[in-house]
Design a protein around this motif. Sequence first.
Motif, short mmCIF file in Angstrom:
data_model
loop_
_atom_site.label_atom_id
_atom_site.label_comp_id
_atom_site.label_asym_id
_atom_site.label_seq_id
_atom_site.Cartn_x
_atom_site.Cartn_y
_atom_site.Cartn_z
N LEU A 46 0.80 -1.22 0.00
CA LEU A 46 0.00 0.00 0.00
C LEU A 46 0.84 1.28 0.00
O LEU A 46 0.38 2.32 -0.46
CB LEU A 46 -0.93 0.03 1.22
CG LEU A 46 -2.00 -1.07 1.27
CD1 LEU A 46 -2.76 -0.99 2.58
CD2 LEU A 46 -2.98 -0.94 0.09
N MET A 47 2.08 1.21 0.52
CA MET A 47 2.89 2.42 0.69
C MET A 47 4.24 2.35 0.00
O MET A 47 5.08 3.22 0.19
CB MET A 47 3.10 2.70 2.19
CG MET A 47 1.81 2.83 2.99
SD MET A 47 0.70 4.11 2.37
CE MET A 47 1.70 5.56 2.54
N ALA A 48 4.50 1.29 -0.81
CA ALA A 48 5.77 1.14 -1.53
C ALA A 48 6.97 1.21 -0.59
O ALA A 48 8.03 1.73 -0.94
CB ALA A 48 5.90 2.21 -2.63
N ASP A 49 6.79 0.68 0.62
CA ASP A 49 7.84 0.67 1.65
C ASP A 49 8.29 2.06 2.05
O ASP A 49 9.33 2.23 2.69
CB ASP A 49 9.07 -0.14 1.19
CG ASP A 49 8.91 -1.63 1.48
OD1 ASP A 49 8.14 -1.98 2.39
OD2 ASP A 49 9.56 -2.43 0.80
N ARG A 50 7.54 3.10 1.64
CA ARG A 50 7.89 4.49 1.95
C ARG A 50 9.32 4.82 1.51
O ARG A 50 10.05 5.54 2.19
CB ARG A 50 7.70 4.79 3.44
CG ARG A 50 6.30 4.50 3.96
CD ARG A 50 6.15 4.89 5.41
NE ARG A 50 4.91 4.40 5.98
CZ ARG A 50 3.75 5.06 6.03
NH1 ARG A 50 3.69 6.27 5.52
NH2 ARG A 50 2.67 4.52 6.56
N GLN A 51 9.72 4.28 0.35
CA GLN A 51 11.08 4.45 -0.13
C GLN A 51 11.15 5.02 -1.54
O GLN A 51 12.18 4.93 -2.20
CB GLN A 51 11.83 3.11 -0.08
CG GLN A 51 12.10 2.59 1.32
CD GLN A 51 13.01 3.53 2.10
OE1 GLN A 51 14.08 3.90 1.64
NE2 GLN A 51 12.57 3.93 3.28
N MET A 52 10.06 5.63 -2.03
CA MET A 52 10.05 6.17 -3.38
C MET A 52 10.78 7.51 -3.43
O MET A 52 10.79 8.27 -2.46
CB MET A 52 8.62 6.33 -3.88
CG MET A 52 7.83 5.03 -3.98
SD MET A 52 8.56 3.81 -5.09
CE MET A 52 8.47 4.67 -6.66
N SER A 53 11.38 7.79 -4.57
CA SER A 53 12.07 9.07 -4.77
C SER A 53 11.12 10.10 -5.38
O SER A 53 10.00 9.77 -5.78
CB SER A 53 13.29 8.88 -5.66
OG SER A 53 12.92 8.34 -6.91
N ALA A 54 11.59 11.33 -5.47
CA ALA A 54 10.72 12.44 -5.87
C ALA A 54 10.25 12.33 -7.32
O ALA A 54 9.09 12.64 -7.62
CB ALA A 54 11.44 13.76 -5.65
N PHE A 55 11.12 11.90 -8.25
CA PHE A 55 10.78 11.95 -9.67
C PHE A 55 9.58 11.07 -10.03
O PHE A 55 8.60 11.57 -10.61
CB PHE A 55 11.99 11.58 -10.52
CG PHE A 55 11.71 11.53 -11.99
CD1 PHE A 55 11.50 12.70 -12.71
CD2 PHE A 55 11.62 10.31 -12.66
CE1 PHE A 55 11.22 12.66 -14.07
CE2 PHE A 55 11.34 10.27 -14.02
CZ PHE A 55 11.15 11.44 -14.72
N PRO A 56 9.59 9.75 -9.73
CA PRO A 56 8.42 8.94 -10.10
C PRO A 56 7.16 9.36 -9.35
O PRO A 56 6.06 9.32 -9.92
CB PRO A 56 8.84 7.51 -9.75
CG PRO A 56 9.92 7.65 -8.76
CD PRO A 56 10.64 8.92 -9.12
N VAL A 57 7.31 9.77 -8.10
CA VAL A 57 6.13 10.20 -7.34
C VAL A 57 5.56 11.48 -7.95
O VAL A 57 4.34 11.64 -8.06
CB VAL A 57 6.48 10.41 -5.85
CG1 VAL A 57 5.32 11.07 -5.11
CG2 VAL A 57 6.82 9.07 -5.20
N GLY A 58 6.44 12.39 -8.39
CA GLY A 58 5.96 13.61 -9.03
C GLY A 58 5.17 13.33 -10.29
O GLY A 58 4.10 13.92 -10.52
N LEU A 59 5.65 12.42 -11.13
CA LEU A 59 4.92 12.06 -12.35
C LEU A 59 3.62 11.33 -12.01
O LEU A 59 2.61 11.48 -12.70
CB LEU A 59 5.79 11.19 -13.25
CG LEU A 59 6.91 11.92 -14.01
CD1 LEU A 59 7.73 10.94 -14.82
CD2 LEU A 59 6.34 13.02 -14.90
#
Length: 632
Positions: free
Chosen positions: A44-57
Amino acid sequence: MTKHTNEFSAWDYVVFSLMLCVSAGIGVYHALCGGRQSTSNEYLMADRQMSAFPVGLSLLASFMSAITVLGTPAEIYNYGTMFWWFGLTYLFVCLGAAHLFLPIFYKLQLTSAYEYLEKRFNRAVRLCGTFTFFAQMLLYLGIVIYAPALALNQVTGFTLWGAVWACGIVCTFYCTVGGLKAVIWTDVFQVSVMIAGFIAVIIKGSIDMGGFSNVWDIANKGGRIEFVDFRVDPRVRHSFWSICIGGFFTWIAIYGVNQSQVQRYLSCKTMKDAQIALYFNILGLFIIVSLASMCGLVMYAIYEDCDPYTAGYVSQTDQLMPYLVMDILAAFPGIPGLFVAAMFSGALSTVSSGLNSLAAVLGEDVIKPVFKPTEERYTKISKVVVCSFGLVCIGMAYVASQLGDVLQAALSIFGMIGGPLLGLFMLGMFFPWTNSIGAVCGLFSGLGFSFWVGIGAQFYPPEAQWLNKKDLSTELCNDSFTTLSPFATTMMPTTEEPYSNLAETWYAMSYLWYSGVAVLSTVFFGLLASFISGARDPSELDPELITPLSDILFCCFPSRCRKALRCGVLYDDTTENATSLDYVDTNGSKKTMESQHYQNGTYETAMVVKSFPDSNQAQKTDNNGFDNVGFD
């Protein structure tokens, strides 16, 4: 000009199918890599390890749906470029979301945004927000699936229910098996396809018209280039004020408190990454609205003397964009398929975001508190919930098919429900006196006001002088069927006299003000009910639940002035909410991390590393992902 009869070629179906296969493949990849989505935090939370670029898109793609691909060019074609002012609105929306709402959600490290409502008020308020969100998203997602399928079916011959099922099944599949990581990375792919589709139309249309400068000149002569409508009358459909102020409330309800967006913020490694993702959205949203608007100008330049809608070539204005694509790109095998892929990429990104957020909210707000499942069982239940919601959304598409022209009505309902939800969170974050009774009263008052004006507008539609629709011509149409177009009789009243009845004038309000009216009524009646029933004492509230507006908006003021504007909330001026946590690094050395949560209106985390003597310690992980310990 005559009505074209172009249909999809084999190459178009190949390109469209490839888009669906890539989306499904991303889901399979994330189902097999890493932890294989075996925990709820990963799923549900992608391990809270995503970076800014993919989350921004992903944030960019979540609500830039097929409705944007279809509706924005048609808006520019019919009404002119005032809509382009949304590029400025998005600037304030992203900044507001990054500094007013994001810090609270990120600091609390929630999974469901509605957990905040229970921490701030009580469980009853949380459930009211939860089920309001369910109603909002399920209706919207059904329309998102059905609307582009209907438009394509009537223009390109693309199978209606084949498109509905293809979109629904593929989206449900990769959401179910791949979790939030799959949703985010497919959003990255899909927003790229959306942009490619827009660019293909702009380039080919501009070439046909002798360059984009000629397109602009033709649109200017036709009255489409318009940026200076500063009328303050709320009945004006699109003015500078309705777009920049009313539009702000509409979109901050999405970017600030909607679960689909909040869930992406919280998947980031740090709050700084989450804020960078929002800053990146400022540019991305401006690019999307600009490309869509340019497509609308190209469309007008091509159909300046033969409007397909008035001529009866299409039955809805939402079909104008696919009609244009089949008109100018059919000679290039695969390119119409690219545009269809772009349109359905918008639908897939919105639906996948919605499914994942619905599963998170149902799991955290209903399933966990009631059934208290184990971690392994909860993850499996979440996957079943995603799959079930996917089927429900396909079912809602069938319901939408029976409601006629529901696209604009669905968008209005989305704003009418989102406004009260925004007001509810504002009562909690910005007004420390609000109690649980005021929160519930405010929510239902906001819903009542917004539905009052929204439903009333269906019975008393706005007059032509407020719509500001531009003239269209069928002079060069060789086989016009104007009797098939209801626009002249249903959308353009002949009278120029304003309504004499006050209620009818109220119903003529621009749809962009719906959210603003809902927010104001929610806050007003929420505070009124709170003070009548006994307002909360701000000094007794946990300051981490309240946004420090005075420090954010008046950061240049002396600290004594800012403190006076805090409404009695007890922020710690001495330590600025700093805490020290001892932890063990990967080499076994004992060190100290100082986490400074609040400073000058923002929440930051700074690490100061110190070595100190060995001692017995018990290791655990804090909310920001640091391994930390406490002494035995």
